[in-house]
Scaffold this motif. Structure first.
Motif, PDB file in Angstrom:
ATOM      1  N   LEU A 181     -15.865 -13.173  33.460  1.00 12.36           N
ATOM      2  CA  LEU A 181     -16.890 -12.470  32.703  1.00 12.36           C
ATOM      3  C   LEU A 181     -16.295 -11.887  31.420  1.00 12.36           C
ATOM      4  O   LEU A 181     -16.865 -12.002  30.328  1.00 12.36           O
ATOM      5  CB  LEU A 181     -17.445 -11.346  33.586  1.00 12.36           C
ATOM      6  N   GLU A 182     -15.129 -11.280  31.612  1.00 16.80           N
ATOM      7  CA  GLU A 182     -14.433 -10.656  30.484  1.00 16.80           C
ATOM      8  C   GLU A 182     -14.097 -11.711  29.417  1.00 16.80           C
ATOM      9  O   GLU A 182     -14.332 -11.527  28.223  1.00 16.80           O
ATOM     10  CB  GLU A 182     -13.150 -10.006  31.019  1.00 16.80           C
ATOM     11  N   ALA A 183     -13.582 -12.836  29.901  1.00 15.06           N
ATOM     12  CA  ALA A 183     -13.208 -13.905  28.977  1.00 15.06           C
ATOM     13  C   ALA A 183     -14.422 -14.405  28.207  1.00 15.06           C
ATOM     14  O   ALA A 183     -14.335 -14.733  27.014  1.00 15.06           O
ATOM     15  CB  ALA A 183     -12.561 -15.059  29.739  1.00 15.06           C
ATOM     16  N   PHE A 184     -15.533 -14.438  28.879  1.00  9.03           N
ATOM     17  CA  PHE A 184     -16.740 -14.907  28.232  1.00  9.03           C
ATOM     18  C   PHE A 184     -17.142 -13.990  27.086  1.00  9.03           C
ATOM     19  O   PHE A 184     -17.493 -14.433  25.996  1.00  9.03           O
ATOM     20  CB  PHE A 184     -17.870 -15.019  29.262  1.00  9.03           C
ATOM     21  N   ARG A 185     -17.047 -12.686  27.358  1.00  2.00           N
ATOM     22  CA  ARG A 185     -17.348 -11.730  26.286  1.00  2.00           C
ATOM     23  C   ARG A 185     -16.418 -11.934  25.094  1.00  2.00           C
ATOM     24  O   ARG A 185     -16.820 -11.864  23.938  1.00  2.00           O
ATOM     25  CB  ARG A 185     -17.188 -10.296  26.799  1.00  2.00           C
TER      26      ARG A 185
END
Lengths: 305, 469
Positions: free
Chosen positions: B189-193
């Protein structure tokens, strides 16, 4: 003419010209779209050679127009053979006299002579120059306009006209339209800025010094008798010398010359003495020569032995 | 496809490249011939039809990479950003979704098993809805990242994650495994942001390629020369080089108007002999215009050093516009530095002239002494084709101005042009002797900024020598 970019590359290689993928793509597009190619780059990287090879692989005759300061339409397009025309009228004086002998009035005589215009303003009395040759040719040709930057801007504007519709009008004969659109290659050394119009009309290709791998292949092709080890050394040395801050860095043609001379000297490897004695083949200015000599050790250090 | 090429052309135009409509049409036609099979070939195709200057090739390559993303390379990058794939976790999640027949949000699916390129496509689609075309400044990056992020239903994702965790817990996984899975999902999720932000940053670079540079250039052109920091001086070199190129380009166009002439009687009559005295061919005599000789005399004392530096750079970059350029520098002793420019690159020669020439750099400027020395030793070498370009603030430290020397020089040459890096309001105040020198000069100009310097030199090249002298 060409089916794919790869085919261009292959056929050029067959004609002993190593075309990078970029060069091949541009040639392919030029052939497909019927557009002139404007080739720029330092002297001696094979700009003119590209046109020659193109004519070779497409089996089309090459018509070359070398540009220089003062080149004008008369020398590029066509010229009337005035002397021949004059000579013919002198010789045919009696026939002309007969023609108008029984003319009742002066206007009548004039219009009779005018009726014979065609006899004197025909292709018989026209000497076609490269551009007209290229346009009138029965077979498709490759037209090389070499060093367009040497010609004057007016000539460039005129050339632009010819290149955009491939037709010229000769007032006495009417418009001549190209039977086949010639493949046109223009080369420039960037002695001056070319006009926007001309650039817009052309596909643009910038050829730089070749990458080490390509250069090695070029040397192998052009100097087939060179020992592999020496070829590698030559390429490494030349590539290194180009990184020095020289007035005129050695180009491909110079490295080929150098390689040839080394083969004639029966050299097997590069050493300082050999390099110093043959360096003049590679660099042509006194100052450059000094600079290369000063860095000889560094250059040789990078040469594989 | 066509739309994308046109948008790319828009990017190039924003990066200050001139691309005409016909060239754009060519690019479309050529791209249709080539197709999209090979990325490099495609790039060459666009470059050969759109770019007609070798110096622009680099810009095109950079923008091409930004616009026509290399999805494969990007995928690799994302994989790295997402951290090491945990195949066991991956498999377990897959099985769970299958067995429980879970209905998940699209984005959750993407996160759980998506490839980098798919994620990038999703972000790009989001960007189109977020009005990314208004992105112009770096400060907007955060705002637009948020707007794109808002396109995705984050609560749905969180709910999905909680649901998965609950299901897994119900299946009796131990807390360690649960923590690992949660960690895995959160990292993704973090990487997506992060990817969203990177996307926006990339878009910004594409849209405003070198806009910062352009801005600096504009600001620097208006900044007084003496106030430049060493950093800015370095940046300025590029600005001056561009200026020189512009002047030269304009000159190439101008040549056209010069190529006309009067009848060359000698050649015309000579050729007419072969036609029995009829002048069949007419020859014109090209009006030969002498290229001007230029002598620059620069004050290199601290106060005006920057101005001298840029003027030297400009003049020597334009040296093909002159038949001969000679340069002198002085503080009070005057010395010729021309040789340095012949032997080394312009930039190095300038540094040498400003620091290493055989003059005393630490004394006070004395224009009078310098001019009298110059008149004494160099007068013989001046002629009517020479123009003298003086750069200095005419602050003479109350020494004898010796204006007679400048007048004497003026009598020998075509003209003297004086550039003063000091504002006009200061001339004649304090130790400034500008009013004493001005009568001997043909043109006196204030030259406080690089913009003004450019104007003066431009005028010089295009007008000064075109007047009927």
């Amino acid at each position: 003419m060409f089916e794919s970019v790869e085919e261009v590359q292959q056929r050029f290689r067959g004609a002993h010209y190593i075309a990078s993928r970029r060069i091949a793509t541009v040639v392919f597009l030029a052939a497909r779209m019927g557009r002139p190619v404007l080739v720029e780059g330092p002297a001696g990287v094979g700009k003119t050679e590209l046109a020659k090879t193109l004519s070779e692989v497409t089996a089309r005759p090459l018509i070359r127009m070398q540009c220089y300061e003062g080149l004008d339409e008369g020398k590029a397009l066509y010229e009337w053979k005035y002397a021949k025309q004059l000579l013919y009228t002198q010789l045919l004086r009696d026939r002309i006299g007969e023609l108008i002998a029984d003319a009742p009035s002066l206007p009548e005589a004039v219009s009779r002579i005018a009726g014979q215009d065609d006899a004197f303003f025909s292709y018989r009395f026209l000497s076609p120059r490269p551009l007209l040759q290229a346009i009138r040719s029965d077979d498709p040709v490759v037209l090389l306009v070499d060093e367009i930057d040497k010609a004057e801007p007016e000539f460039e504007a005129f050339l632009l006209e010819v290149l955009s519709d491939f037709q010229v009008s000769i007032p006495e004969l009417g418009t001549v339209k190209a039977r086949h659109v010639p493949l046109v290659v223009l080369t420039s050394n960037n002695a001056r800025e070319l006009s926007d119009g001309l650039k817009r009309r052309c596909l643009h290709l910038f050829i730089d010094f070749p990458a080490p791998g390509d250069e090695l292949e070029i040397i192998r092709l052009k100097v087939p008798e060179i020992p592999e080890r020496l070829a590698r050394a030559v390429v490494a040395a030349v590539q290194k010398i180009r990184t020095l801050d020289l007035r005129k860095p050695p180009s491909v043609s110079e490295s080929i010359d150098w390689a040839r001379s080394l083969v004639i000297l029966n050299a097997q490897a590069l050493d300082p003495a050999l390099m110093e004695s043959t360096l003049t083949l590679l660099v042509k200015y006194e100052k450059d020569l000094e600079r290369v000599k000063a860095g000889l050790d560094k250059i040789l250090a990078e040469v594989p032995s | 496809m066509e739309e994308r090429i046109l948008e790319f052309i828009g990017d190039l135009r924003r990066a200050e490249m001139r691309i005409s409509t016909s060239e754009a049409l060519d690019a479309l036609a050529a791209a249709a011939e080539i197709g999209l099979t090979d990325r490099d070939t495609f790039r060459t195709t666009l470059a050969t039809t759109l770019v007609k200057e070798a110096r622009d090739l680099e810009t095109v390559d950079r923008l091409f990479n930004l616009y026509f993303l290399d999805l494969q390379a990007l995928g690799e990058g994302v994989k790295k950003a997402l951290g090491p794939e945990d195949p066991r976790v991956h498999e377990m999640l897959d099985r769970l979704v299958d067995e429980e027949n879970l209905q998940l949000d699209e984005l959750t699916e993407l996160l759980m098993r998506g490839q980098g390129s798919e994620m990038e496509m999703a972000i790009r689609a989001g960007g189109q809805h977020a009005g990314l075309e208004r992105l112009m400044y770096f400060l907007q990056v955060g705002y637009f990242s948020r707007r794109i992020a808002d396109q995705f239903d984050w609560t749905a994702i969180e709910q999905d994650v909680e649901r998965i965790m609950a299901l897994l817990e119900a299946r009796g996984l131990d807390p360690g495994q649960l923590a690992r899975i949660r960690n895995y999902l959160e990292l993704r999720l973090e990487a997506f942001r992060r990817m969203i932000r990177q996307h926006v940053e990339r878009e910004l670079e594409r849209r405003a390629y070198r806009a910062g540079e352009r801005l600096t250039r504009e600001v620097l052109s208006e900044k007084p020369l003496f106030a430049l920091t060493p950093d800015e001086v370095a940046q300025m070199r590029g600005v001056v080089a561009r200026l020189a190129r512009r002047i030269k380009d304009a000159l190439a166009l101008r040549q056209r108007q010069e190529q006309r002439g009067r009848l060359d009687t000698r050649r015309t009559i000579r050729r007419s002999l072969s036609y029995g005295g009829v002048p069949m061919e007419v020859f014109l005599r090209r009006r030969h215009r002498d290229k001007p000789k230029l002598v620059t005399i620069c004050d290199v004392s601290d106060s005006v050093r920057n101005a001298s530096r840029f003027m030297l750079q400009l003049v020597w970059s334009l040296q093909e516009c002159f038949s001969r350029v000679r340069s002198y520098v002085f503080v009070s002793e005057i010395a010729e530095v021309t040789q340095a420019f012949r032997e080394t690159q312009v930039e190095r020669a300038i540094e040498w002239a400003l620091k290493g020439a055989p003059v005393d750099y630490h004394c006070r400027s004395d224009f009078g002494y310098a001019f009298s020395r110059f008149a004494h030793t160099e007068l013989e070498s001046l002629d009517r084709k020479t123009t003298i370009l003086v750069l200095g603030d005419a602050r003479n430290n109350y020494n004898d101005p010796q204006a007679w020397a400048l007048r004497l020089i003026r009598e020998r040459v075509k003209g003297i042009i004086w550039l003063n890096p000091e504002g006009q309001w200061g001339w004649g105040i304090g130790d400034s002797v500008m009013p004493l020198y001005a009568p001997a000069c043909d043109i006196v100009r204030e030259c406080r900024t690089i913009g003004q310097l450019g104007e003066v030199v431009d005028n010089l090249v295009h007008r000064w020598w075109r007047r009927g002298h």
